[in-house]
Design a protein around this motif. Structure first.
Motif, short mmCIF file in Angstrom:
data_model
loop_
_atom_site.label_atom_id
_atom_site.label_comp_id
_atom_site.label_asym_id
_atom_site.label_seq_id
_atom_site.Cartn_x
_atom_site.Cartn_y
_atom_site.Cartn_z
N VAL A 92 8.20 -7.33 -2.39
CA VAL A 92 7.47 -6.15 -2.75
C VAL A 92 8.69 -5.58 -3.84
N ALA A 93 9.83 -5.79 -3.70
CA ALA A 93 10.44 -5.25 -4.82
C ALA A 93 10.28 -5.88 -6.21
N LEU A 127 0.93 -1.15 0.09
CA LEU A 127 -0.03 0.18 -0.19
C LEU A 127 0.82 1.32 0.06
N VAL A 128 2.10 1.47 0.54
CA VAL A 128 2.80 2.37 0.56
C VAL A 128 3.72 2.67 -0.85
N ILE A 147 -5.47 -6.57 8.88
CA ILE A 147 -5.04 -6.26 7.47
C ILE A 147 -5.64 -4.70 7.37
N PRO A 148 -5.02 -4.03 6.63
CA PRO A 148 -5.31 -2.64 6.45
C PRO A 148 -6.64 -2.60 6.00
N ALA A 149 -7.38 -1.68 6.33
CA ALA A 149 -8.94 -1.48 6.08
C ALA A 149 -8.97 -1.25 4.54
N ASP A 150 -7.98 -0.81 3.99
CA ASP A 150 -8.08 -0.23 2.31
C ASP A 150 -8.02 -1.48 1.36
N ALA A 151 -7.62 -2.70 2.08
CA ALA A 151 -7.56 -4.10 1.52
C ALA A 151 -8.68 -4.80 1.77
N GLU A 152 -9.57 -5.38 0.78
CA GLU A 152 -10.70 -6.06 0.59
C GLU A 152 -10.12 -7.70 0.82
N GLU A 209 -2.41 5.33 -5.66
CA GLU A 209 -2.58 4.54 -7.02
C GLU A 209 -2.54 2.91 -6.97
N THR A 210 -2.59 2.40 -5.66
CA THR A 210 -2.51 0.81 -5.31
C THR A 210 -3.72 0.57 -4.86
#
Length: 185
Positions: free
Chosen positions: A176-177, A25-26, A51-56, A31-32
């Motif tokens: 992530v990379a 997310l960062v 899990i961050p709230a922005d992720a379903e 845009e992600t």
């Protein structure tokens, strides 16, 4: 906007799912978009509230909840269309075998079977050293690679069970990379 679909399976490495989602997310925060598919056994290793709230988050039961009659959306098809990138981290031995052999008996494996091979599918194996060293594992990984899927190789370390050897999922920064290489221009 980049849509990243993260699949996680019944490997203890799923405990790293919250960190993976946070780090994704960062990358490009505005845009992600992240969606997660968790197998039934993956749910054992994390709490949805971590899990961050922005992720379903989607589970097998969601596959059937959205479909009622002909013409209704089919979740695994919708997810495969929605996502620009599919990363399966961790990919346990069971799900590796299912995907390599074309089995699709849950939301994650159905989504993998419906995946458009022109888009990146990144997989991160994770299993006990004895399982990883079995000849079937190398053959199944080779099958996925032959389809154009990208492997993020396992690492050697002391596993949760206390065994030391290869089979541990790559570090989150490494995963992530690899994903960043596909989404950052």
């Amino acid at each position: 906007m980049v849509n990243v679909l993260v699949g996680c399976t019944g490997s203890v490495a799923t405990i790293k799912l919250p960190l993976l989602v946070q780090n994704l997310l960062v990358l490009k925060p505005s845009e992600t978009k992240i969606r997660v598919i968790a197998t039934e056994h993956a749910n054992h290793f994390f709490n949805e509230e971590d899990i961050p709230a922005d992720a379903e988050i989607f589970n097998d039961s969601d596959e059937w909840a959205v479909w009622d009659k002909r013409g209704d959306p089919v979740l695994h098809i919708e997810l495969s269309k929605w996502a620009d990138i599919f990363v399966i981290a961790p990919l346990d031995a069971n799900t590796l075998a299912k995907i390599a052999n074309g089995l699709c008996d849950n939301l994650l494996t159905c989504t993998a079977r419906a995946w458009d091979l022109s888009k990146p599918l990144i997989f991160c194996p994770a299993m006990n050293t004895k399982m990883y060293q079995h000849p079937l594992t190398a053959a199944q990984i080779s099958t996925l690679i032959s389809w154009g899927y990208q492997e993020v190789p396992v690492i050697e370390k002391t596993l949760i069970c206390g065994d030391t050897g290869t089979g541990a999922m790559a570090e989150i920064d490494t995963i992530v990379a690899v994903i960043k290489g596909h989404i950052v221009t």
